[in-house]
Motif scaffolding. Structure first.
Motif, PDB file in Angstrom:
ATOM      1  N   LYS A  25     -55.824 -47.715 100.258  1.00 55.19           N
ATOM      2  CA  LYS A  25     -56.900 -47.648 101.255  1.00 55.19           C
ATOM      3  C   LYS A  25     -57.252 -46.208 101.606  1.00 55.19           C
ATOM      4  O   LYS A  25     -56.342 -45.388 101.752  1.00 55.19           O
ATOM      5  CB  LYS A  25     -56.512 -48.429 102.514  1.00 55.19           C
ATOM      6  CG  LYS A  25     -55.297 -47.884 103.237  1.00 55.19           C
ATOM      7  CD  LYS A  25     -54.804 -48.877 104.287  1.00 55.19           C
ATOM      8  CE  LYS A  25     -53.734 -48.248 105.154  1.00 55.19           C
ATOM      9  NZ  LYS A  25     -52.934 -49.232 105.887  1.00 55.19           N
ATOM     10  N   ILE A  67     -54.389 -56.704 102.051  1.00 55.61           N
ATOM     11  CA  ILE A  67     -53.229 -56.631 102.949  1.00 55.61           C
ATOM     12  C   ILE A  67     -53.618 -56.495 104.416  1.00 55.61           C
ATOM     13  O   ILE A  67     -52.761 -56.549 105.289  1.00 55.61           O
ATOM     14  CB  ILE A  67     -52.292 -55.463 102.557  1.00 55.61           C
ATOM     15  CG1 ILE A  67     -53.021 -54.116 102.691  1.00 55.61           C
ATOM     16  CG2 ILE A  67     -51.751 -55.650 101.145  1.00 55.61           C
ATOM     17  CD1 ILE A  67     -52.087 -52.920 102.615  1.00 55.61           C
ATOM     18  N   SER A 196     -44.208 -47.244 103.710  1.00 53.87           N
ATOM     19  CA  SER A 196     -43.609 -45.936 103.381  1.00 53.87           C
ATOM     20  C   SER A 196     -42.410 -45.600 104.259  1.00 53.87           C
ATOM     21  O   SER A 196     -41.395 -45.110 103.776  1.00 53.87           O
ATOM     22  CB  SER A 196     -44.662 -44.826 103.513  1.00 53.87           C
ATOM     23  OG  SER A 196     -45.647 -44.986 102.536  1.00 53.87           O
ATOM     24  N   ARG A 211     -45.225 -52.649 100.256  1.00 53.43           N
ATOM     25  CA  ARG A 211     -46.613 -52.160 100.293  1.00 53.43           C
ATOM     26  C   ARG A 211     -46.575 -50.697 100.726  1.00 53.43           C
ATOM     27  O   ARG A 211     -46.412 -50.398 101.895  1.00 53.43           O
ATOM     28  CB  ARG A 211     -47.436 -52.978 101.296  1.00 53.43           C
ATOM     29  CG  ARG A 211     -47.305 -54.504 101.148  1.00 53.43           C
ATOM     30  CD  ARG A 211     -48.077 -55.216 102.255  1.00 53.43           C
ATOM     31  NE  ARG A 211     -47.742 -54.718 103.571  1.00 53.43           N
ATOM     32  CZ  ARG A 211     -46.773 -55.206 104.346  1.00 53.43           C
ATOM     33  NH1 ARG A 211     -46.073 -56.247 103.983  1.00 53.43           N
ATOM     34  NH2 ARG A 211     -46.528 -54.644 105.517  1.00 53.43           N
ATOM     35  N   GLY A 213     -48.192 -46.820 100.767  1.00 51.77           N
ATOM     36  CA  GLY A 213     -49.384 -45.986 100.626  1.00 51.77           C
ATOM     37  C   GLY A 213     -49.069 -44.510 100.639  1.00 51.77           C
ATOM     38  O   GLY A 213     -49.051 -43.850  99.592  1.00 51.77           O
ATOM     39  N   THR A 214     -48.802 -43.962 101.814  1.00 50.67           N
ATOM     40  CA  THR A 214     -48.683 -42.505 101.947  1.00 50.67           C
ATOM     41  C   THR A 214     -47.551 -41.912 101.108  1.00 50.67           C
ATOM     42  O   THR A 214     -47.666 -40.776 100.651  1.00 50.67           O
ATOM     43  CB  THR A 214     -48.500 -42.104 103.435  1.00 50.67           C
ATOM     44  OG1 THR A 214     -47.535 -42.963 104.027  1.00 50.67           O
ATOM     45  CG2 THR A 214     -49.796 -42.241 104.187  1.00 50.67           C
ATOM     46  N   ARG A 220     -53.927 -40.308 104.292  1.00 54.85           N
ATOM     47  CA  ARG A 220     -55.163 -41.048 104.033  1.00 54.85           C
ATOM     48  C   ARG A 220     -56.382 -40.190 104.345  1.00 54.85           C
ATOM     49  O   ARG A 220     -56.322 -39.277 105.144  1.00 54.85           O
ATOM     50  CB  ARG A 220     -55.166 -42.325 104.853  1.00 54.85           C
ATOM     51  CG  ARG A 220     -54.223 -43.359 104.249  1.00 54.85           C
ATOM     52  CD  ARG A 220     -54.332 -44.694 104.886  1.00 54.85           C
ATOM     53  NE  ARG A 220     -53.302 -44.962 105.885  1.00 54.85           N
ATOM     54  CZ  ARG A 220     -52.051 -45.309 105.598  1.00 54.85           C
ATOM     55  NH1 ARG A 220     -51.646 -45.426 104.352  1.00 54.85           N
ATOM     56  NH2 ARG A 220     -51.190 -45.537 106.562  1.00 54.85           N
TER      57      ARG A 220
HETATM   58  C1  LIG Z   1     -51.660 -49.171 105.346  1.00 55.76           C
HETATM   59  C2  LIG Z   1     -50.762 -50.330 105.169  1.00 55.76           C
HETATM   60  C3  LIG Z   1     -49.569 -50.205 104.443  1.00 55.76           C
HETATM   61  C4  LIG Z   1     -49.087 -48.906 103.824  1.00 55.76           C
HETATM   62  O1  LIG Z   1     -48.729 -47.978 104.809  1.00 55.76           O
HETATM   63  P1  LIG Z   1     -47.974 -46.613 104.442  1.00 55.76           P
HETATM   64  O2  LIG Z   1     -47.266 -46.262 105.690  1.00 55.76           O
HETATM   65  O3  LIG Z   1     -49.032 -45.645 104.071  1.00 55.76           O
HETATM   66  O4  LIG Z   1     -47.067 -46.893 103.317  1.00 55.76           O
HETATM   67  C5  LIG Z   1     -48.804 -51.340 104.278  1.00 55.76           C
HETATM   68  N1  LIG Z   1     -49.174 -52.525 104.799  1.00 55.76           N
HETATM   69  C6  LIG Z   1     -50.292 -52.677 105.516  1.00 55.76           C
HETATM   70  C7  LIG Z   1     -50.634 -54.013 106.067  1.00 55.76           C
HETATM   71  C8  LIG Z   1     -51.125 -51.581 105.731  1.00 55.76           C
HETATM   72  O5  LIG Z   1     -52.253 -51.747 106.442  1.00 55.76           O
END
Ligand SMILES: *Cc1c(COP(=O)(O)O)cnc(C)c1O
Length: 226
Positions: A25, A67, A196, A211, A213-214, A220
């Motif tokens: 995202k 998600i 993360s 899940r 991301g960072t 982001r």
């Molecule tokens: C953004 C998000 C993540 C990932 O978050 P990070 O801290 O960047 O790993 C996981 N799950 C959901 C539902 C999110 O919205």
């Protein structure tokens, strides 16, 4: 950010039976492409429009995971191709996903989101609401969906004991449903938990999908046009 290195480091910590959803995202298509070239195929997004736009421009063998909180009126955009919707937080949403699944002639896989955090703002069913829904027989009537497990988000805190406790609660609910009598289209296979900041704990507590991301893509890019 070295996306390839981050992915490789993460993969080394993944046990068998736990998959990595790269949460892309706000990240530009180039960042996703970089992860794709490094072998990543599962990506997660939290906004329907952004997910569709990326689906249209990126390679077609990517599995797209929704998600984030999903409004009923956006389901139709995702229904033709989405691989798994992690964030089903109401029966009304499940009914709409079913309706769009019928329209697209495909069975759409879903996870039911459970509220495990202390924060008020996180979406999801309570454990009691979830058990009531599952035992009510209402889901069995929906022919174009399959519920394949549960999803949850722990509290946003440094308190690792609390995070672990929340993941354990979700895991116990998951295990209790596994051995319960379930509707024909409900199967407790996937437990989506861990981000993360807390994925190592989630893995220890039995996550089958983290899940992240960072820890892959860095910060982001909220100011980018999407
Ligand atoms: C953004 C998000 C993540 C990932 O978050 P990070 O801290 O960047 O790993 C996981 N799950 C959901 C539902 C999110 O919205």
């Amino acid at each position: 950010m070295n996306i390839r290195n981050n992915l490789n480091n993460l993969r080394q910590t993944l046990p068998d039976g736990c998959r990595l959803i790269a949460v892309s995202k706000t990240q530009p298509a180039e960042a996703i492409q970089e992860a794709y070239v490094a072998g990543q195929r599962l990506f997660g997004e939290n906004k329907a429009q952004e997910l569709v736009a990326k689906y249209e421009t990126l390679p077609k063998d990517i599995e797209w995971h929704m998600i984030g909180h999903l409004q009923s009126n956006k389901v139709k955009y995702l229904a033709p191709f989405v691989h798994l919707i992690h964030s089903v937080d109401s029966f009304k949403l499940l009914e709409e996903i079913n309706k769009q699944g019928v329209r697209c002639k495909r069975k759409i896989s879903c996870l039911l989101q459970v509220h495990i955090a202390t924060e008020e703002t996180k979406f999801g069913f309570s454990a009691d609401e979830l058990k009531e829904l599952i035992t009510s027989g209402k889901i069995g009537a929906l022919q174009s969906i399959e519920v394949v497990g549960l999803m949850g988000m722990a509290s946003f805190t440094d308190d690792k004991t609390l995070i672990r406790k929340e993941f354990q609660q979700l895991r116990e609910l998951f295990d209790s449903l596994k051995v319960a009598e379930l509707p024909h289209n409900v199967h407790m296979r996937e437990l989506s938990m861990g981000m993360s900041g807390d994925y190592p704990i989630a893995i220890e507590e039995g996550s089958t999908m983290i899940r992240v991301g960072t820890a892959i893509f860095g910060n982001r890019h909220y100011n980018q046009p999407q």
